[in-house]
Motif scaffolding. Structure first.
Motif, PDB file in Angstrom:
ATOM      1  N   ASN A  80       0.673  -1.167  -0.049  1.00 35.45           N
ATOM      2  CA  ASN A  80       0.131  -0.126   0.078  1.00 35.45           C
ATOM      3  C   ASN A  80       1.058   1.303   0.018  1.00 35.45           C
ATOM      4  O   ASN A  80       0.538   2.223  -0.824  1.00 35.45           O
ATOM      5  CB  ASN A  80      -1.085   0.231   1.367  1.00 35.45           C
ATOM      6  N   ALA A  81       1.877   1.258   0.865  1.00 36.92           N
ATOM      7  CA  ALA A  81       2.913   2.284   0.933  1.00 36.92           C
ATOM      8  C   ALA A  81       3.595   2.673  -0.606  1.00 36.92           C
ATOM      9  O   ALA A  81       3.390   3.701  -1.166  1.00 36.92           O
ATOM     10  CB  ALA A  81       3.888   2.204   1.908  1.00 36.92           C
ATOM     11  N   ASP A  82       4.066   1.447  -1.199  1.00 36.10           N
ATOM     12  CA  ASP A  82       4.588   1.590  -2.479  1.00 36.10           C
ATOM     13  C   ASP A  82       3.738   2.058  -3.617  1.00 36.10           C
ATOM     14  O   ASP A  82       3.934   2.801  -4.248  1.00 36.10           O
ATOM     15  CB  ASP A  82       5.061   0.258  -2.808  1.00 36.10           C
ATOM     16  N   SER A  83       2.181   1.681  -3.523  1.00 31.00           N
ATOM     17  CA  SER A  83       1.392   1.998  -4.410  1.00 31.00           C
ATOM     18  C   SER A  83       1.257   3.550  -4.129  1.00 31.00           C
ATOM     19  O   SER A  83       0.871   4.409  -5.226  1.00 31.00           O
ATOM     20  CB  SER A  83       0.118   1.280  -4.282  1.00 31.00           C
ATOM     21  N   PHE A  84       0.992   4.100  -2.927  1.00 33.90           N
ATOM     22  CA  PHE A  84       0.628   5.552  -2.651  1.00 33.90           C
ATOM     23  C   PHE A  84       2.028   6.355  -3.042  1.00 33.90           C
ATOM     24  O   PHE A  84       1.606   7.397  -3.555  1.00 33.90           O
ATOM     25  CB  PHE A  84       0.617   5.666  -1.053  1.00 33.90           C
ATOM     26  N   VAL A  85       3.158   5.846  -3.043  1.00 35.11           N
ATOM     27  CA  VAL A  85       4.434   6.714  -3.465  1.00 35.11           C
ATOM     28  C   VAL A  85       4.213   6.956  -4.991  1.00 35.11           C
ATOM     29  O   VAL A  85       4.414   7.797  -5.462  1.00 35.11           O
ATOM     30  CB  VAL A  85       5.625   5.729  -3.187  1.00 35.11           C
ATOM     31  N   ASN A  86       3.695   5.817  -5.709  1.00 37.07           N
ATOM     32  CA  ASN A  86       3.849   5.865  -7.190  1.00 37.07           C
ATOM     33  C   ASN A  86       2.808   6.951  -7.433  1.00 37.07           C
ATOM     34  O   ASN A  86       2.747   7.748  -8.386  1.00 37.07           O
ATOM     35  CB  ASN A  86       3.297   4.653  -7.913  1.00 37.07           C
ATOM     36  N   SER A  87       1.502   6.850  -6.757  1.00 42.16           N
ATOM     37  CA  SER A  87       0.443   7.930  -7.071  1.00 42.16           C
ATOM     38  C   SER A  87       1.042   9.384  -6.726  1.00 42.16           C
ATOM     39  O   SER A  87       1.026  10.072  -7.371  1.00 42.16           O
ATOM     40  CB  SER A  87      -0.781   7.547  -5.959  1.00 42.16           C
ATOM     41  N   VAL A  88       1.625   9.460  -5.602  1.00 43.54           N
ATOM     42  CA  VAL A  88       2.270  10.801  -5.280  1.00 43.54           C
ATOM     43  C   VAL A  88       3.342  11.108  -6.304  1.00 43.54           C
ATOM     44  O   VAL A  88       3.014  12.300  -6.667  1.00 43.54           O
ATOM     45  CB  VAL A  88       2.933  10.805  -3.931  1.00 43.54           C
ATOM     46  N   LYS A  89       4.207  10.460  -6.606  1.00 44.60           N
ATOM     47  CA  LYS A  89       5.345  10.737  -7.745  1.00 44.60           C
ATOM     48  C   LYS A  89       4.636  10.990  -9.219  1.00 44.60           C
ATOM     49  O   LYS A  89       5.078  12.009  -9.843  1.00 44.60           O
ATOM     50  CB  LYS A  89       6.164   9.530  -8.012  1.00 44.60           C
ATOM     51  N   LYS A  90       3.228  10.545  -9.417  1.00 44.59           N
ATOM     52  CA  LYS A  90       2.678  11.066 -10.660  1.00 44.59           C
ATOM     53  C   LYS A  90       2.146  12.385 -10.285  1.00 44.59           C
ATOM     54  O   LYS A  90       1.925  13.056 -11.635  1.00 44.59           O
ATOM     55  CB  LYS A  90       1.446  10.049 -10.845  1.00 44.59           C
ATOM     56  N   ASN A  91       1.956  12.872  -9.357  1.00 46.95           N
ATOM     57  CA  ASN A  91       1.619  14.391  -9.051  1.00 46.95           C
ATOM     58  C   ASN A  91       2.763  15.359  -9.139  1.00 46.95           C
ATOM     59  O   ASN A  91       2.648  16.467  -8.608  1.00 46.95           O
ATOM     60  CB  ASN A  91       0.838  14.500  -7.849  1.00 46.95           C
ATOM     61  N   GLY A  92       4.132  14.696  -9.365  1.00 48.12           N
ATOM     62  CA  GLY A  92       5.195  15.536  -9.298  1.00 48.12           C
ATOM     63  C   GLY A  92       5.814  15.677  -8.043  1.00 48.12           C
ATOM     64  O   GLY A  92       6.816  16.586  -8.105  1.00 48.12           O
ATOM     65  N   ILE A  93       5.519  14.841  -7.092  1.00 51.15           N
ATOM     66  CA  ILE A  93       6.175  15.106  -5.874  1.00 51.15           C
ATOM     67  C   ILE A  93       7.152  13.988  -5.473  1.00 51.15           C
ATOM     68  O   ILE A  93       6.750  12.767  -5.733  1.00 51.15           O
ATOM     69  CB  ILE A  93       5.259  15.160  -4.654  1.00 51.15           C
ATOM     70  N   ASP A  94       8.438  14.045  -5.482  1.00 55.03           N
ATOM     71  CA  ASP A  94       9.322  13.248  -5.256  1.00 55.03           C
ATOM     72  C   ASP A  94       9.367  12.671  -3.633  1.00 55.03           C
ATOM     73  O   ASP A  94       8.831  13.453  -2.715  1.00 55.03           O
ATOM     74  CB  ASP A  94      10.819  13.795  -5.264  1.00 55.03           C
ATOM     75  N   CYS A  95       9.090  11.194  -3.584  1.00 58.49           N
ATOM     76  CA  CYS A  95       9.117  10.658  -2.209  1.00 58.49           C
ATOM     77  C   CYS A  95       9.758   9.484  -2.158  1.00 58.49           C
ATOM     78  O   CYS A  95       9.961   8.753  -3.034  1.00 58.49           O
ATOM     79  CB  CYS A  95       7.565  10.943  -1.644  1.00 58.49           C
ATOM     80  N   PHE A  96       9.721   8.903  -0.845  1.00 56.06           N
ATOM     81  CA  PHE A  96      10.130   7.698  -0.696  1.00 56.06           C
ATOM     82  C   PHE A  96       9.440   7.012   0.797  1.00 56.06           C
ATOM     83  O   PHE A  96       8.727   7.649   1.391  1.00 56.06           O
ATOM     84  CB  PHE A  96      11.789   7.602  -0.350  1.00 56.06           C
ATOM     85  N   VAL A  97       9.595   5.687   0.710  1.00 55.61           N
ATOM     86  CA  VAL A  97       9.122   4.897   1.956  1.00 55.61           C
ATOM     87  C   VAL A  97      10.093   4.907   3.080  1.00 55.61           C
ATOM     88  O   VAL A  97      11.304   4.359   2.942  1.00 55.61           O
ATOM     89  CB  VAL A  97       8.617   3.546   1.520  1.00 55.61           C
ATOM     90  N   SER A  98       9.804   5.351   4.329  1.00 53.35           N
ATOM     91  CA  SER A  98      10.543   5.015   5.370  1.00 53.35           C
ATOM     92  C   SER A  98      10.058   3.781   6.372  1.00 53.35           C
ATOM     93  O   SER A  98       8.873   4.072   6.531  1.00 53.35           O
ATOM     94  CB  SER A  98      10.842   6.440   6.059  1.00 53.35           C
ATOM     95  N   VAL A  99      10.850   2.910   6.738  1.00 55.92           N
ATOM     96  CA  VAL A  99      10.514   1.716   7.583  1.00 55.92           C
ATOM     97  C   VAL A  99      10.607   1.939   8.894  1.00 55.92           C
ATOM     98  O   VAL A  99      11.698   2.231   9.352  1.00 55.92           O
ATOM     99  CB  VAL A  99      10.844   0.618   6.683  1.00 55.92           C
ATOM    100  N   THR A 100       9.750   1.784   9.748  1.00 57.52           N
ATOM    101  CA  THR A 100       9.852   1.637  11.297  1.00 57.52           C
ATOM    102  C   THR A 100       9.443   0.462  11.599  1.00 57.52           C
ATOM    103  O   THR A 100       8.097  -0.065  11.319  1.00 57.52           O
ATOM    104  CB  THR A 100       8.730   2.777  11.710  1.00 57.52           C
ATOM    105  N   ILE A 101      10.277  -0.308  12.166  1.00 58.11           N
ATOM    106  CA  ILE A 101      10.243  -1.514  12.708  1.00 58.11           C
ATOM    107  C   ILE A 101      10.023  -1.783  14.093  1.00 58.11           C
ATOM    108  O   ILE A 101      10.472  -0.783  15.082  1.00 58.11           O
ATOM    109  CB  ILE A 101      11.347  -2.476  12.169  1.00 58.11           C
ATOM    110  N   ASP A 102       9.321  -2.502  14.599  1.00 61.19           N
ATOM    111  CA  ASP A 102       8.809  -2.612  16.315  1.00 61.19           C
ATOM    112  C   ASP A 102       8.072  -1.346  16.508  1.00 61.19           C
ATOM    113  O   ASP A 102       8.664  -0.773  17.485  1.00 61.19           O
ATOM    114  CB  ASP A 102      10.033  -2.967  16.777  1.00 61.19           C
TER     115      ASP A 102
END
Length: 179
Positions: A80-102
């Motif tokens: 879901n995060a990766d899909s959202f990143v792709n959607s945001v990037k299509k709007n011209g906003i560079d972004c990435f996923v930061s993972v928080t574990i535990d």
């Protein structure tokens, strides 16, 4: 307002207001979509305005490792995060996923929510002058929240808030998920 409402509902309402973009959070891993990390708050604020202009109204700024990060969304599923990143990037906003574990529960003590940055800055200066040197501001949904402490137990947060109240600082406690 009765004490039960103040102690239970207000922190829940504030959590939803400040971190309303959390989706299906579990207690293991959280995938946060980040649209920028900045050393200067003014740069993060500029990016936040840009992100919101593209319709991501739940975006907010929070400090992470000394930087001001613009968060656009949070998910329990990497897909879901990766899909959202792709959607945001299509709007011209560079972004990435930061993972928080535990992921775990954290109790943050706030010293006010303000509609304007100057009012939040004034409160930040006030609480710092009272000895809360680690205080900081988080921007979300057009509001500026002053945080003065974070604790792993509710009891410690309540004790801290009580001491702040005795110094004349009105406080609330927010329950948040973090690593």
């Amino acid at each position: 307002m009765n004490k039960v409402f103040k102690r239970i509902m207000i922190p829940i309402i504030l959590f939803i207001a400040v971190f309303g973009c959390l989706k299906n959070v579990n207690a293991q891993t959280l995938y946060r979509v980040v649209a920028g990390s900045y050393s200067m708050m003014s740069n993060a604020e500029t990016q936040l305005k840009n992100v919101k202009a593209h319709g991501y109204n739940d975006a907010y700024i929070a400090q992470y490792n000394g930087l001001y990060r613009v968060y656009v969304g949070s998910f329990s599923s990497k897909a879901n995060a990766d899909s959202f990143v792709n959607s945001v990037k299509k709007n011209g906003i560079d972004c990435f996923v930061s993972v928080t574990i535990d992921t775990k529960v954290l109790y943050r003590v706030t010293a006010g929510v303000f509609n304007s940055k100057p009012d939040a800055d004034k409160q930040l200066s006030r609480v710092k002058s009272l000895g809360y040197s680690d205080a900081y501001i988080v921007i979300s949904g057009g509001s500026y929240t002053v945080f003065i402490g974070s604790f792993s137990t509710l009891n410690n947060a309540q004790t801290f808030a009580k001491n702040a109240n005795q110094k004349g600082v009105s406080t609330t406690i927010q329950t948040v998920y973090t690593n």
